[in-house]
Design an enzyme around this catalytic site. Sequence first.
Site, PDB file in Angstrom:
ATOM      1  N   GLY A   1       0.845  -1.205   0.000  1.00  0.00           N
ATOM      2  CA  GLY A   1       0.000   0.000   0.000  1.00  0.00           C
ATOM      3  C   GLY A   1       0.875   1.247   0.000  1.00  0.00           C
ATOM      4  O   GLY A   1       1.883   1.289   0.697  1.00  0.00           O
ATOM      5  N   THR A  28       5.346   2.242   5.655  1.00  0.00           N
ATOM      6  CA  THR A  28       3.969   1.823   5.877  1.00  0.00           C
ATOM      7  C   THR A  28       3.299   2.772   6.867  1.00  0.00           C
ATOM      8  O   THR A  28       3.880   3.105   7.913  1.00  0.00           O
ATOM      9  CB  THR A  28       3.803   0.367   6.384  1.00  0.00           C
ATOM     10  OG1 THR A  28       2.425   0.170   6.724  1.00  0.00           O
ATOM     11  CG2 THR A  28       4.632  -0.002   7.599  1.00  0.00           C
ATOM     12  N   ASP A  38       1.016   1.862   8.582  1.00  0.00           N
ATOM     13  CA  ASP A  38       0.618   1.017   9.721  1.00  0.00           C
ATOM     14  C   ASP A  38       1.643   1.070  10.856  1.00  0.00           C
ATOM     15  O   ASP A  38       1.314   0.727  11.988  1.00  0.00           O
ATOM     16  CB  ASP A  38       0.455  -0.444   9.274  1.00  0.00           C
ATOM     17  CG  ASP A  38      -0.660  -0.614   8.257  1.00  0.00           C
ATOM     18  OD1 ASP A  38      -1.370   0.365   8.000  1.00  0.00           O
ATOM     19  OD2 ASP A  38      -0.814  -1.728   7.727  1.00  0.00           O
ATOM     20  N   MET A  77      -7.269   3.168   9.303  1.00  0.00           N
ATOM     21  CA  MET A  77      -6.517   2.019   8.763  1.00  0.00           C
ATOM     22  C   MET A  77      -5.462   1.512   9.753  1.00  0.00           C
ATOM     23  O   MET A  77      -5.192   2.158  10.772  1.00  0.00           O
ATOM     24  CB  MET A  77      -5.828   2.419   7.472  1.00  0.00           C
ATOM     25  CG  MET A  77      -6.707   2.351   6.249  1.00  0.00           C
ATOM     26  SD  MET A  77      -5.736   2.810   4.793  1.00  0.00           S
ATOM     27  CE  MET A  77      -6.756   2.108   3.498  1.00  0.00           C
ATOM     28  N   GLY A  78      -4.847   0.407   9.397  1.00  0.00           N
ATOM     29  CA  GLY A  78      -3.748  -0.104  10.221  1.00  0.00           C
ATOM     30  C   GLY A  78      -3.790  -1.600  10.459  1.00  0.00           C
ATOM     31  O   GLY A  78      -3.014  -2.113  11.260  1.00  0.00           O
ATOM     32  N   ARG A  79      -4.711  -2.288   9.785  1.00  0.00           N
ATOM     33  CA  ARG A  79      -4.796  -3.747   9.894  1.00  0.00           C
ATOM     34  C   ARG A  79      -4.779  -4.249  11.335  1.00  0.00           C
ATOM     35  O   ARG A  79      -5.690  -3.974  12.080  1.00  0.00           O
ATOM     36  CB  ARG A  79      -3.656  -4.381   9.111  1.00  0.00           C
ATOM     37  CG  ARG A  79      -3.905  -4.377   7.636  1.00  0.00           C
ATOM     38  CD  ARG A  79      -3.091  -5.469   6.987  1.00  0.00           C
ATOM     39  NE  ARG A  79      -3.415  -5.524   5.578  1.00  0.00           N
ATOM     40  CZ  ARG A  79      -2.521  -5.435   4.598  1.00  0.00           C
ATOM     41  NH1 ARG A  79      -1.254  -5.289   4.871  1.00  0.00           N
ATOM     42  NH2 ARG A  79      -2.919  -5.521   3.353  1.00  0.00           N
ATOM     43  N   ARG A  89      -3.505   7.837   3.655  1.00  0.00           N
ATOM     44  CA  ARG A  89      -2.159   7.531   3.183  1.00  0.00           C
ATOM     45  C   ARG A  89      -1.771   8.336   1.944  1.00  0.00           C
ATOM     46  O   ARG A  89      -0.638   8.284   1.505  1.00  0.00           O
ATOM     47  CB  ARG A  89      -2.010   6.030   2.939  1.00  0.00           C
ATOM     48  CG  ARG A  89      -2.863   5.489   1.831  1.00  0.00           C
ATOM     49  CD  ARG A  89      -2.736   3.965   1.735  1.00  0.00           C
ATOM     50  NE  ARG A  89      -3.327   3.491   0.512  1.00  0.00           N
ATOM     51  CZ  ARG A  89      -3.638   2.233   0.263  1.00  0.00           C
ATOM     52  NH1 ARG A  89      -3.434   1.319   1.178  1.00  0.00           N
ATOM     53  NH2 ARG A  89      -4.154   1.883  -0.879  1.00  0.00           N
TER      54      ARG A  89
HETATM   55  O1  F6P Z   1      -0.267  -0.889   3.461  1.00  0.00           O
HETATM   56  C1  F6P Z   1      -1.016  -0.778   4.576  1.00  0.00           C
HETATM   57  C2  F6P Z   1      -2.480  -0.504   4.274  1.00  0.00           C
HETATM   58  O2  F6P Z   1      -2.646   0.829   3.891  1.00  0.00           O
HETATM   59  C3  F6P Z   1      -3.347  -0.897   5.473  1.00  0.00           C
HETATM   60  O3  F6P Z   1      -3.445   0.106   6.431  1.00  0.00           O
HETATM   61  C4  F6P Z   1      -4.645  -1.243   4.801  1.00  0.00           C
HETATM   62  O4  F6P Z   1      -5.397  -2.169   5.545  1.00  0.00           O
HETATM   63  C5  F6P Z   1      -4.196  -1.868   3.528  1.00  0.00           C
HETATM   64  O5  F6P Z   1      -2.944  -1.313   3.224  1.00  0.00           O
HETATM   65  C6  F6P Z   1      -5.118  -1.671   2.364  1.00  0.00           C
HETATM   66  O6  F6P Z   1      -4.583  -2.328   1.294  1.00  0.00           O
HETATM   67  P1  F6P Z   1      -5.015  -2.114  -0.232  1.00  0.00           P
HETATM   68  O7  F6P Z   1      -4.460  -0.803  -0.666  1.00  0.00           O
HETATM   69  O8  F6P Z   1      -4.361  -3.253  -0.925  1.00  0.00           O
HETATM   70  O9  F6P Z   1      -6.489  -2.153  -0.254  1.00  0.00           O
END
Ligand code: F6P
Length: 407
Positions: free
Chosen positions: A11, A140, A142, A186-188, A299
């Site tokens: 991401g 990241t 995150d 966000m942040g998984r 982001r």
């Molecule tokens: O790279 C981290 C992130 O931005 C997370 O915070 C988020 O859950 C994920 O990527 C989203 O991913 P994508 O852009 O693949 O949907």
Amino acid sequence: MKNVIVGQSGGPTAVINASLYGVVKEALAHGEEIGHVYGMVHGIEGFLNGQYLDLGKELTAEELERLKLTPAAYLGSCRFKLPEDLGAEFYPQVFARFEELEIGYFFYIGGNDSMDTVSKLSRYGAQVGSPIRFIGIPKTIDNDLIETDHTPGFGSAAKYVASTVREIVLDATVYCQKAVTIIELMGRHAGWLTAASVLARKYPGDNPVLIYLPEADFDLEQFARDLEAALEKQNCVIVCVSEGISDKDGTFICEYGSEAALDNFGHKMLTGCGKVLEQFVRSRFGVKVRSVELNVSQRCSGMVVSATDVEEAARAGVNGVKMALKGTTGVMVGFARVSGAGEAYRMECRAVDVDQVCNREKAVPREWITGDGNDIGQAFIDYALPLIQGEARREMEDGLPKYLYRK
Ligand code: F6P
């Protein structure tokens, strides 16, 4: 004389291009050792399909400076998992491509999954006696990479979250009626970015009054009690929740609606817990309720970057090249906070073993989460404040930010 190849993966962030800038600028400054500086288009996945460009030829000096303050991944990104088996056909194929381009230095800017790529390529390289140096440059929002104090991208995302939450609080408090606003961040599986919402507060007890991170189990009934208590004290309650909050059984709250889809790396795409909670609050409390998912704006906001973050992201790139030129390989550029207590914030780059970093996640320390698992303490504030300092002076055109686009 060998060439450089650099890629971006995972991401994007608001400053991943500042790291690319750092790599390119430093590599071009070493014309006696480095020939071409190639960029993979869409990371290792695109590179395998023959997609790359010559950044030294592609970018003018002016464009390179503009790249530094352009959000998202200029080269394009990918979520591509390399085979676990180093005997797989994939590896000789990719190394043959490296050989065709006379690559001596490989840089990959990304998070845990991307460090997995650096680890596998450097381990395969060691097996076959390749002289290529493999370096990971962290990124990241995150902030969940281990062996580093923080990651480039987090400071800017944290600044954006705290500023935006502060503005949402202003908006949400204009009416004199009971109302709840839920902000999903966000942040998984790591709550660093959600924790940054605490920086929006101007005084103790200010909104957001409730903050929930994935590091603490989330319980709907406890949430209802927390909210009831908050609504007794004030009309307007702002709640910040991480996309990855889950209950004690490990079920994600966003999956209370429907099961999350998987990305190419096999990670659940966690989104929607704000909506689940919005419905819960509406039916349980009958008050006005709204959920706001900040989503990718966290982001990609170039306008609210942290100048500290931009400079550190660029330094990570520069240091990566310096490490490679010294002969280092199989490492990630880590950040160490070297300022002592009471001193002004200072950070230094150091090489960390990439095998230790990949596929692991750094959680917010449990003792930094306070209250009943619904608040963030001073330790986090002290940690995060230096990272969001400073504003970037950027080029504008017709009242809008001027960014760099791949031709
Ligand atoms: O790279 C981290 C992130 O931005 C997370 O915070 C988020 O859950 C994920 O990527 C989203 O991913 P994508 O852009 O693949 O949907």
